[in-house]
Design a protein around this motif. Structure first.
Motif, PDB file in Angstrom:
ATOM      1  N   GLU A   1     -12.950   3.889  35.960  1.00  0.00           N
ATOM      2  CA  GLU A   1     -11.581   3.333  35.951  1.00  0.00           C
ATOM      3  C   GLU A   1     -11.167   2.930  34.528  1.00  0.00           C
TER       4      GLU A   1
ATOM      5  N   LEU B   1     -10.035   5.982  32.760  1.00  0.00           N
ATOM      6  CA  LEU B   1      -8.668   6.351  33.167  1.00  0.00           C
ATOM      7  C   LEU B   1      -7.641   5.470  32.466  1.00  0.00           C
ATOM      8  N   MET B   2      -8.004   4.208  32.258  1.00  0.00           N
ATOM      9  CA  MET B   2      -7.082   3.303  31.561  1.00  0.00           C
ATOM     10  C   MET B   2      -6.909   3.747  30.105  1.00  0.00           C
TER      11      MET B   2
ATOM     12  N   VAL C   1      -7.154   6.844  29.109  1.00  0.00           N
ATOM     13  CA  VAL C   1      -6.304   8.042  29.183  1.00  0.00           C
ATOM     14  C   VAL C   1      -4.839   7.621  29.326  1.00  0.00           C
ATOM     15  N   LEU C   2      -4.644   6.530  30.052  1.00  0.00           N
ATOM     16  CA  LEU C   2      -3.282   6.024  30.286  1.00  0.00           C
ATOM     17  C   LEU C   2      -2.560   5.719  28.971  1.00  0.00           C
TER      18      LEU C   2
ATOM     19  N   ILE D   1      -1.428   8.931  27.520  1.00  0.00           N
ATOM     20  CA  ILE D   1      -0.339   9.485  28.340  1.00  0.00           C
ATOM     21  C   ILE D   1       0.975   8.757  28.059  1.00  0.00           C
ATOM     22  N   LEU D   2       0.896   7.446  27.862  1.00  0.00           N
ATOM     23  CA  LEU D   2       2.122   6.688  27.602  1.00  0.00           C
ATOM     24  C   LEU D   2       2.736   7.071  26.261  1.00  0.00           C
TER      25      LEU D   2
ATOM     26  N   VAL E   1       2.448  10.016  24.785  1.00  0.00           N
ATOM     27  CA  VAL E   1       3.037  11.354  24.994  1.00  0.00           C
ATOM     28  C   VAL E   1       4.353  11.228  25.776  1.00  0.00           C
ATOM     29  N   ALA E   2       4.347  10.343  26.788  1.00  0.00           N
ATOM     30  CA  ALA E   2       5.545  10.170  27.619  1.00  0.00           C
ATOM     31  C   ALA E   2       6.711   9.622  26.811  1.00  0.00           C
ATOM     32  N   VAL E   3       6.408   8.708  25.893  1.00  0.00           N
ATOM     33  CA  VAL E   3       7.475   8.137  25.053  1.00  0.00           C
ATOM     34  C   VAL E   3       8.078   9.223  24.160  1.00  0.00           C
TER      35      VAL E   3
ATOM     36  N   ARG F   1       8.124  12.415  24.827  1.00  0.00           N
ATOM     37  CA  ARG F   1       8.878  13.302  25.731  1.00  0.00           C
ATOM     38  C   ARG F   1      10.224  12.674  26.103  1.00  0.00           C
ATOM     39  N   MET F   2      10.188  11.357  26.355  1.00  0.00           N
ATOM     40  CA  MET F   2      11.428  10.667  26.724  1.00  0.00           C
ATOM     41  C   MET F   2      12.440  10.738  25.578  1.00  0.00           C
TER      42      MET F   2
ATOM     43  N   ARG G   1      15.747  12.382  26.720  1.00  0.00           N
ATOM     44  CA  ARG G   1      16.848  11.424  26.914  1.00  0.00           C
ATOM     45  C   ARG G   1      17.176  10.744  25.587  1.00  0.00           C
TER      46      ARG G   1
ATOM     47  N   SER H   1      16.988   4.603  25.148  1.00  0.00           N
ATOM     48  CA  SER H   1      15.668   5.105  24.764  1.00  0.00           C
ATOM     49  C   SER H   1      15.278   4.589  23.388  1.00  0.00           C
TER      50      SER H   1
ATOM     51  N   PHE I   1      14.324   0.974  23.726  1.00  0.00           N
ATOM     52  CA  PHE I   1      13.034   0.907  24.427  1.00  0.00           C
ATOM     53  C   PHE I   1      11.884   1.189  23.456  1.00  0.00           C
TER      54      PHE I   1
ATOM     55  N   PHE J   1      -6.682   2.870  40.169  1.00  0.00           N
ATOM     56  CA  PHE J   1      -6.939   4.129  39.458  1.00  0.00           C
ATOM     57  C   PHE J   1      -7.539   5.200  40.362  1.00  0.00           C
TER      58      PHE J   1
ATOM     59  N   LEU K   1       0.087   7.728  35.331  1.00  0.00           N
ATOM     60  CA  LEU K   1      -0.768   8.917  35.491  1.00  0.00           C
ATOM     61  C   LEU K   1      -0.165   9.859  36.539  1.00  0.00           C
TER      62      LEU K   1
ATOM     63  N   TYR L   1      10.007   4.054  33.249  1.00  0.00           N
ATOM     64  CA  TYR L   1      11.183   4.349  32.412  1.00  0.00           C
ATOM     65  C   TYR L   1      10.834   5.434  31.392  1.00  0.00           C
ATOM     66  N   ALA L   2       9.569   5.382  30.920  1.00  0.00           N
ATOM     67  CA  ALA L   2       9.153   6.371  29.921  1.00  0.00           C
ATOM     68  C   ALA L   2       8.636   7.658  30.561  1.00  0.00           C
TER      69      ALA L   2
END
Lengths: 210, 250
Positions: free
Chosen positions: A111, A114-115, A117-118, A121-122, A124-126, A128-129, A133, A138, A141, B138, B168, B194-195
């Motif tokens: 676990e 995974l945290m 990895v999180l 991922i965040l 990368v997501a920012v 992408r956002m 957008r 944005s 944010f 998780f 995730l 949001y992201a």
């Protein structure tokens, strides 16, 4: 139009819902004891539902493992882990050395990974956002997130003046606009929760088949 | 009874009465339009496209306990699941629901079973359409991700009580190229959604799902009651702040 079992289920939900609600607002001994009893039953039912869910999990992965489809090795690993954990926890007890070994040396590291990895991922997501957008919200944010991160841990030892400490920009952002926004959102959520509860209480929403 | 209990009682009772009043009043009148929330229009289109393409829709209900307020967003998700299941009945691929709590898994199965039964397609139902994918945050995410990647999912609806692990799931849905509509009652989850999500629902937007996707007089009434009480709260906060500014002890 409700019929048969659905009608009976709806009546049970409405009556018991109002009894539990009344127990919270009018703390009369009879209402409070009835409310506590009903909540105990709900907790017991939730525990039984968890067992049903675990059986469902086993069945789904047994089917996948038997079919030999792509990714079935993961289902085999899951079934193997589930059975071994169940046997050890039932035989030695959930707080035994072996059970805790599984928890501390398998579950917690997995676990934690995974945290980790999180975090990636965040980021990368920012990015992408920002591409998908590209608007003022944005930008606000992302800028707030970067400022909060920089304010929490100086980048490579370089301290930005005016960002740290109780009078710094980080504290200012965290204590005024962030709290105000969070309270506004939470008030909206609380009203939404009440509205959803009321719809269940009056039988308009029926998340049960009957 | 202390003051907060009395205020709470009055608040909830007034809310119930207002919903009942507006619901009865609204039965005889045409529905008035609310502000546009593009996420729900996109969801409708995604359902239609999934039905045409024969792909699956996924509803994730989170891991909120059934004895607390955390179940409310999952109840919204169950409503959407029913709507999606009805729309997808003509498709070859049934929707799939995932949850991180046993009771929610049972409720999702019950919702799907009763939906299939209500339109005379009980034979098409399988308990595997409602799955428990993990019981810790998780493990729930880890169990849901393969389903999104391997299950021909083209749209994911994430509505429930989540933590940061929802990033995730949302990221997996985004990478799959499908539409992601997501909302939660949890502030951390809302921030990461949001992201990560294509269509994040912030604050009370999530709880408007019923009024937008399957409108009836009660859904509309509860949304109007929320609006009325929001203004009541705004007024109370402002009056409280002004009184405090004037030196009154509250």
């Amino acid at each position: 139009m409700m019929r048969g079992k659905t009608l009976i289920s709806a009546i049970i939900v409405i009556v018991l819902g109002f009894v539990v609600l009344a127990g919270y607002f009018w703390p009369l001994p009879v209402l409070v004891s009835l409310r506590d009893l009903l909540l105990k039953w709900a907790v017991l039912l939730a525990a039984v539902a968890l067992l049903v869910g675990v059986v469902n999990l086993f069945t789904v992965h047994w089917g996948k493992a038997s079919s030999g489809a792509k990714g079935s090795i993961y289902s085999i690993v899951l079934i193997f882990s589930l059975v071994i954990t169940l046997i050890i926890a039932l035989y030695f007890g959930p707080l035994s050395t072996w059970s805790l070994w599984i928890y501390n040396y398998i579950q917690v590291p997995v676990e934690t990974s995974l945290m980790a990895v999180l975090a990636v991922i965040l980021v990368v997501a920012v990015v992408r956002m920002a591409r998908q957008r590209p608007n003022l919200f944005s930008v606000v944010f992302i800028a707030t997130g970067v400022l909060m991160l920089l304010g929490s841990a100086p980048l490579m030892g370089i301290e930005i003046p005016g960002l740290y400490g109780p009078e710094g920009l980080r504290s200012l952002l965290a204590q005024i606009p962030a709290v105000a926004g969070a309270r506004g959102i939470l008030l909206g959520v609380a009203l939404g929760v009440i509205a959803t509860g009321v719809r269940v209480l009056i039988g308009s929403d029926r998340p049960y088949g009957g | 009874m202390n003051l907060s209990t009395i205020l709470g009682t009055v608040f909830v009772l007034a809310f119930i009465l207002l919903v009942l009043g507006l619901g009865i009043w609204g039965r005889k009148r045409p529905a008035r339009l609310f502000r546009d929330i593009p996420a729900f229009a996109r969801l409708g289109r995604a359902i239609g496209m999934a039905v045409e393409a024969g792909s699956r829709l996924h509803v994730s209900l989170g891991r909120g306990g059934t004895t607390g307020a955390q179940i409310a967003p999952a109840l919204v998700g169950l409503g959407l699941l029913e709507r999606i299941a009805r729309a997808a009945l003509v498709s070859d691929s049934p929707p799939v629901a995932t949850s991180g709590e046993g009771a929610l898994a049972v409720l999702s199965q019950d919702t799907l079973r009763s939906t299939y039964r209500s339109i005379g397609a009980a034979g098409q139902y399988s308990p595997e359409f409602g799955q428990l994918t993990g019981v810790t945050p998780f493990s729930y995410a880890a169990g849901t991700i393969p389903l999104i990647h391997d299950g021909h999912i083209t749209a994911s609806v994430l509505t429930g009580n989540f933590g940061s692990e929802v990033a995730l799931i949302a990221d997996a849905a985004e990478r799959n190229g499908g539409m992601t509509l997501a909302g939660s009652d949890n502030l951390t989850a809302q921030a990461v959604l949001y992201a990560t999500a294509q269509e994040p629902l912030i604050g009370e937007d999530l709880f408007a799902a019923g009024a937008y996707t399957r409108p009836n007089s009660w859904q509309t009434a509860s949304l109007r009651a929320q609006d009325v009480f929001r203004w009541v709260l705004v007024a109370a906060i402002l009056i409280g702040a002004i009184l405090k500014l004037l030196g009154f002890e509250l």
